[in-house]
Scaffold this motif. Sequence first.
Motif, short mmCIF file in Angstrom:
data_model
loop_
_atom_site.label_atom_id
_atom_site.label_comp_id
_atom_site.label_asym_id
_atom_site.label_seq_id
_atom_site.Cartn_x
_atom_site.Cartn_y
_atom_site.Cartn_z
N GLY A 35 22.26 -21.64 -14.92
CA GLY A 35 21.13 -22.22 -15.63
C GLY A 35 20.44 -21.21 -16.53
N ALA A 36 20.24 -19.99 -16.01
CA ALA A 36 19.59 -18.94 -16.80
C ALA A 36 20.47 -18.52 -17.97
N ILE A 37 21.79 -18.49 -17.75
CA ILE A 37 22.72 -18.11 -18.83
C ILE A 37 22.66 -19.15 -19.95
N LEU A 38 22.67 -20.42 -19.58
CA LEU A 38 22.61 -21.48 -20.60
C LEU A 38 21.29 -21.43 -21.35
N ARG A 39 20.18 -21.16 -20.65
CA ARG A 39 18.88 -21.05 -21.34
C ARG A 39 18.87 -19.87 -22.30
N TRP A 40 19.47 -18.74 -21.90
CA TRP A 40 19.52 -17.56 -22.76
C TRP A 40 20.31 -17.86 -24.03
N ILE A 41 21.47 -18.49 -23.87
CA ILE A 41 22.29 -18.84 -25.03
C ILE A 41 21.54 -19.81 -25.93
N TRP A 42 20.90 -20.80 -25.34
CA TRP A 42 20.15 -21.78 -26.13
C TRP A 42 19.02 -21.11 -26.89
N ASP A 43 18.26 -20.27 -26.22
CA ASP A 43 17.13 -19.60 -26.86
C ASP A 43 17.59 -18.63 -27.95
N SER A 44 18.81 -18.05 -27.78
CA SER A 44 19.32 -17.10 -28.76
C SER A 44 19.84 -17.78 -30.02
N TRP A 45 20.18 -19.08 -29.91
CA TRP A 45 20.83 -19.75 -31.02
C TRP A 45 20.07 -20.97 -31.57
N PHE A 46 19.37 -21.69 -30.72
CA PHE A 46 18.80 -22.97 -31.14
C PHE A 46 17.31 -23.03 -30.83
N LEU A 47 16.54 -23.86 -31.46
CA LEU A 47 16.92 -24.77 -32.53
C LEU A 47 17.03 -24.04 -33.87
N ILE A 48 16.07 -23.09 -34.11
CA ILE A 48 16.15 -22.27 -35.31
C ILE A 48 16.23 -20.82 -34.84
N SER A 49 17.25 -20.11 -35.27
CA SER A 49 17.39 -18.70 -34.91
C SER A 49 18.01 -17.95 -36.08
N GLU A 50 17.80 -16.64 -36.10
CA GLU A 50 18.40 -15.85 -37.16
C GLU A 50 19.92 -15.92 -37.11
N ARG A 51 20.49 -16.03 -35.92
CA ARG A 51 21.95 -16.11 -35.79
C ARG A 51 22.49 -17.38 -36.43
N LEU A 52 21.84 -18.50 -36.14
CA LEU A 52 22.30 -19.77 -36.70
C LEU A 52 22.10 -19.79 -38.21
N ILE A 53 21.01 -19.21 -38.67
CA ILE A 53 20.77 -19.13 -40.11
C ILE A 53 21.86 -18.31 -40.79
N ILE A 54 22.25 -17.20 -40.17
CA ILE A 54 23.28 -16.34 -40.77
C ILE A 54 24.64 -17.03 -40.75
N VAL A 55 24.93 -17.83 -39.74
CA VAL A 55 26.16 -18.63 -39.77
C VAL A 55 26.15 -19.53 -41.00
N GLY A 56 25.00 -20.16 -41.26
CA GLY A 56 24.88 -21.01 -42.45
C GLY A 56 25.06 -20.22 -43.73
N ILE A 57 24.46 -19.03 -43.78
CA ILE A 57 24.61 -18.18 -44.98
C ILE A 57 26.07 -17.78 -45.16
N ALA A 58 26.76 -17.48 -44.05
CA ALA A 58 28.17 -17.08 -44.13
C ALA A 58 29.04 -18.19 -44.71
N PHE A 59 28.83 -19.42 -44.26
CA PHE A 59 29.62 -20.54 -44.79
C PHE A 59 29.27 -20.81 -46.25
N ALA A 60 27.99 -20.68 -46.61
CA ALA A 60 27.61 -20.86 -48.01
C ALA A 60 28.22 -19.76 -48.87
N THR A 61 28.22 -18.54 -48.36
CA THR A 61 28.85 -17.42 -49.06
C THR A 61 30.33 -17.67 -49.27
N MET A 62 30.98 -18.15 -48.22
CA MET A 62 32.42 -18.43 -48.28
C MET A 62 32.71 -19.49 -49.34
N ALA A 63 31.89 -20.53 -49.37
CA ALA A 63 32.14 -21.64 -50.28
C ALA A 63 31.82 -21.31 -51.73
#
Length: 330
Positions: A35-63
């Motif tokens: 449960g703690a592991i899933l909360r850590w992963i969720w807090d690190s990635w969602f709903l808005i996180s720098e990691r998720l934003i950079i994934v979006g930037i990477a795909f935009a860069t690629m395209a």
Amino acid sequence: MTASADPKPSLPGWNHTPKVPIEVSPLFQWPPRPGAILRWIWDSWFLISERLIIVGIAFATMALTQPPLEVTQTLAPGWIAQVWLRNIVLMTLVAGGLHLYFYRFNAQGKKLRYDPRPLMVKGRQFTLGGQIRDNMFWTLVSGVTVWTAYECLFFWAMANGWAPVLSWADSPVWFVLLFLLIPLWESFYFYLIHRALHWPPLYKRVHSLHHRNINVGPWSGMSMHPVEHVIFLGSVMIHWIVPANPVHIIYHMQYLALTAATTHSGYEALLMRDRDRLKLGTFHHQMHHRYFECNYGSLEVPWDKLFGSFHDGTPEANVRMKERRKRLMG
């Protein structure tokens, strides 16, 4: 959490500290706590996180800006300059934007700002006589150049069949999972190289340039000696062994470079309507810049706890770290 709910500092000399003691991730704790592991992963990635934003930037860069592998098969000034220019723009937008927002416009004041002191306008220790100019010079001239060199090396090697290439069709699950694992690998790698950079000969000749920044700002994160840029950004070399897609290479490099700006912003988070909306700098690393011989790694992989260099933000840990520093200084 609202800004008005700011906890009282646990250590003297700080404008803001988060809730202490700081805790490492539950990923490597025993017994496992799913449960703690899933909360850590969720807090690190969602709903808005720098990691998720950079994934979006990477795909935009690629395209939008990535030359196809057919083009990168031959090293040519045109496409290399294109990659370098996009990295200059990205670094300037992220680090420059955060600097303007927090320090030039003072849009958030001191809310969630760790260090109450202003950034240094002048100083003989800085290459160009001031902290911001010094940091921008080393970030853009050296950092972006090394960042670009690593990307171009991989695009060229992938195009020529010398580096393994992963496609969505090969394994959709691994394709997605790799985005989650890159930050974990970076945490594992960062402690090892950072601890080595504090070895006195390397520190004096290389890492001391980064530690000119006792109080950090967004341009401080990638302000390093060229040798340190080669070592720090060398985390991407794992993909000589672990197959990746060009978008993973882009994400890996953007994660290293752009989060260096966000985590050195000097603020815990970006506030919107007086609420914490986007996590940025960590108190864990902010303490490293002030106290020096502690918190060499990050919180995902608990190397600091294992080797006795973990400062959890409490007065008791502060006493232990002072004693440790005395021993290290002889």
